[in-house]
Design an enzyme around this catalytic site. Structure first.
Site, PDB file in Angstrom:
ATOM      1  N   LYS A 115      -6.084  -5.979   2.802  1.00 38.24           N
ATOM      2  CA  LYS A 115      -5.288  -4.768   3.095  1.00 38.24           C
ATOM      3  C   LYS A 115      -5.528  -3.740   1.989  1.00 38.24           C
ATOM      4  O   LYS A 115      -6.590  -3.141   1.961  1.00 38.24           O
ATOM      5  CB  LYS A 115      -3.821  -5.156   3.270  1.00 38.24           C
ATOM      6  CG  LYS A 115      -3.627  -6.010   4.532  1.00 38.24           C
ATOM      7  CD  LYS A 115      -2.191  -6.238   4.907  1.00 38.24           C
ATOM      8  CE  LYS A 115      -2.120  -6.847   6.297  1.00 38.24           C
ATOM      9  NZ  LYS A 115      -1.606  -8.230   6.300  1.00 38.24           N
ATOM     10  N   SER A 133       6.249  -6.899   7.666  1.00 37.15           N
ATOM     11  CA  SER A 133       5.200  -5.995   8.139  1.00 37.15           C
ATOM     12  C   SER A 133       5.597  -5.121   9.320  1.00 37.15           C
ATOM     13  O   SER A 133       5.019  -4.072   9.532  1.00 37.15           O
ATOM     14  CB  SER A 133       3.950  -6.804   8.481  1.00 37.15           C
ATOM     15  OG  SER A 133       4.269  -7.857   9.364  1.00 37.15           O
ATOM     16  N   HIS A 137       1.728  -7.080   2.188  1.00 38.64           N
ATOM     17  CA  HIS A 137       1.952  -5.632   2.315  1.00 38.64           C
ATOM     18  C   HIS A 137       2.559  -5.024   1.050  1.00 38.64           C
ATOM     19  O   HIS A 137       2.942  -3.855   1.047  1.00 38.64           O
ATOM     20  CB  HIS A 137       2.864  -5.334   3.517  1.00 38.64           C
ATOM     21  CG  HIS A 137       2.143  -5.405   4.834  1.00 38.64           C
ATOM     22  ND1 HIS A 137       1.397  -4.365   5.330  1.00 38.64           N
ATOM     23  CD2 HIS A 137       2.039  -6.392   5.740  1.00 38.64           C
ATOM     24  CE1 HIS A 137       0.883  -4.698   6.499  1.00 38.64           C
ATOM     25  NE2 HIS A 137       1.258  -5.940   6.772  1.00 38.64           N
TER      26      HIS A 137
HETATM   27  C1  LIG Z   1      -1.939  -9.502   6.981  1.00 38.65           C
HETATM   28  C2  LIG Z   1      -1.075 -10.586   6.539  1.00 38.65           C
HETATM   29  C3  LIG Z   1      -1.574 -11.862   6.274  1.00 38.65           C
HETATM   30  C4  LIG Z   1      -3.007 -12.244   6.564  1.00 38.65           C
HETATM   31  O1  LIG Z   1      -3.921 -11.701   5.688  1.00 38.65           O
HETATM   32  P1  LIG Z   1      -5.485 -11.778   6.070  1.00 38.65           P
HETATM   33  O2  LIG Z   1      -6.169 -11.580   4.771  1.00 38.65           O
HETATM   34  O3  LIG Z   1      -5.738 -10.716   7.079  1.00 38.65           O
HETATM   35  O4  LIG Z   1      -5.734 -13.141   6.626  1.00 38.65           O
HETATM   36  C5  LIG Z   1      -0.719 -12.814   5.766  1.00 38.65           C
HETATM   37  N1  LIG Z   1       0.590 -12.545   5.561  1.00 38.65           N
HETATM   38  C6  LIG Z   1       1.114 -11.329   5.821  1.00 38.65           C
HETATM   39  C7  LIG Z   1       2.562 -11.077   5.569  1.00 38.65           C
HETATM   40  C8  LIG Z   1       0.305 -10.320   6.328  1.00 38.65           C
HETATM   41  O5  LIG Z   1       0.835  -9.119   6.610  1.00 38.65           O
END
Ligand SMILES: *Cc1c(COP(=O)(O)O)cnc(C)c1O
Length: 381
Positions: free
Chosen positions: A229, A169, A198
């Site tokens: 996301k 990320s 992502h």
């Molecule tokens: C954003 C993210 C998460 C967490 O996801 P949420 O639904 O916000 O809890 C987990 N792993 C990665 C790699 C992320 O970028």
């Protein structure tokens, strides 16, 4: 925290001003999509808002079942389990799959939720390999096999789970999944888990994610994803074989002891999956926008790192300078977050831009113009 008083979209209202939003994870613009809003509103009319119990006790809403069926089909896996966040999905996946006598192998830059998951599972045998370095991973195989060859106290064989983020990320680089599968499957018989937070809605055909991007269907045992996301709402999920998902439904504490996704969330997510299943228009627009942004920034002289995805870092280095850069852009009406230690290593501070399919070319051009202006005045370029 800035207080946002508009929906997520290409522009956000903060206070009395509108800002160009270049840092949300709303990759496809679905967070404010009319079709998702309509689905949520109409489901509220029929079912109300809350589910008022954990699913395993009173019963599961048919919307949850529909969402899981559609997600499994979209990801081309056997089954799927939906939870209330991607964070919890990682905890559930690792804690349920492994016990403390098993072995976990993790990329050094994996997401915090994976690190927490490993801690929670109390796995005693942990191996961390250098970021995306398959050679370093292979160098650990002898030590891993030495432990694996000793049976557990129950007499069972020890499992080995190799875990990686799909898209990292902070840098936007992609896990070397084909090489990982090549060395970990076959003779080694390791299991593989990928956190595609992502990658969903971004990589692969119609945004099916990293496994689809590399055409590795059936080779990755556990696929964790987020619905918070690109899918535009909230939640997390785990895709895998019937056996893995049934085991989660029977044992995962993050499923058994906490409530299910709310009705509007679930209905909106069904609409999101339907949209992606039917058309790749938004995914294509996201990539067109990302290419435009990256090309423009690079040509202006910025160091945009090693990203091969829409995540677009502007490498700054100095922590204070990165913060100043972000603050001055805010004064110019551009919202871009500064990323610094402990999110990235000391001396690797940066801005992180994430374009969205909801941006128009003129939005990105205006944003780049301001970024160049401020970048020059701060001597970043
Ligand atoms: C954003 C993210 C998460 C967490 O996801 P949420 O639904 O916000 O809890 C987990 N792993 C990665 C790699 C992320 O970028």
């Amino acid at each position: 925290m800035k207080i946002i008083s508009s929906q997520q979209g290409p522009y956000l209202t903060i206070g009395t001003k509108k800002y160009l939003n270049l840092c949300s994870n709303n990759y496809l613009g679905l967070a404010g999509d009319q079709r998702l809003k309509d689905a949520a509103i109409s489901a509220i009319g029929k079912y109300g808002v809350g589910t008022a119990s954990v699913r395993a006790l009173v019963g599961t809403n048919d919307l949850h079942v529909e969402l899981e069926r559609k997600l499994a089909a979209f990801k081309k896996t056997e089954e799927c389990l939906v939870l209330t966040s991607g964070y919890l999905a990682n905890l559930a996946a690792v804690q349920t799959f492994l016990d403390k006598e098993d072995i976990v192998v993790s990329d050094e830059l994996n997401h915090a939720s994976i690190i927490d998951a490993v801690k929670l599972a109390q796995v005693e045998n942990k191996f961390i390999y250098k970021h995306n370095d398959i050679h370093d991973l292979e160098n650990k195989f002898d030590d891993i096999c030495l432990i694996r060859n000793k049976p557990k106290s129950t007499g069972d064989k020890r499992k080995v789970l190799v875990v990686t983020d799909g898209v990292f990320s902070m840098d936007g680089d992609v896990a070397k999944l084909p090489e990982l599968v090549e060395v970990c499957k076959g003779a080694m018989e390791f299991s593989i888990m990928v956190d595609d937070a992502h990658g969903e809605g971004v990589l692969g055909s119609h945004g099916r994610g990293i496994v689809d991007h590399f055409e590795l269907h059936g080779q990755v045992d556990i696929e964790v994803g987020t619905l918070s996301k690109a899918f535009g709402v909230l939640g997390g999920f785990i895709c895998g074989s019937k056996e893995i998902i049934e085991n989660l439904k029977a044992r995962a504490r993050q499923f058994l002891f906490t409530n299910a996704l709310s009705i509007p969330d679930t209905a909106a997510l069904i609409a999101a999956v339907d949209i992606l299943q039917e058309s790749d228009e938004l995914v294509k627009k996201l990539w067109t926008n990302a290419d435009l942004l990256k090309k423009g920034l690079k040509e202006s002289g910025f160091d945009i790192g090693v990203s091969t995805t829409p995540i677009t870092p502007i490498m700054v280095g100095d922590e204070e300078l990165a913060v100043k850069f972000s603050e001055e852009l805010f004064e110019e009406g551009i919202l871009v977050s500064a990323i610094k230690f402990p999110m990235v290593a000391k001396g690797k501070a940066r801005l992180r831009l994430i374009p969205s399919a909801s941006h128009e070319i003129k939005d990105l051009e205006m944003g780049m113009e301001k970024i160049v202006k401020v970048g020059k005045s701060l001597k970043v370029i």
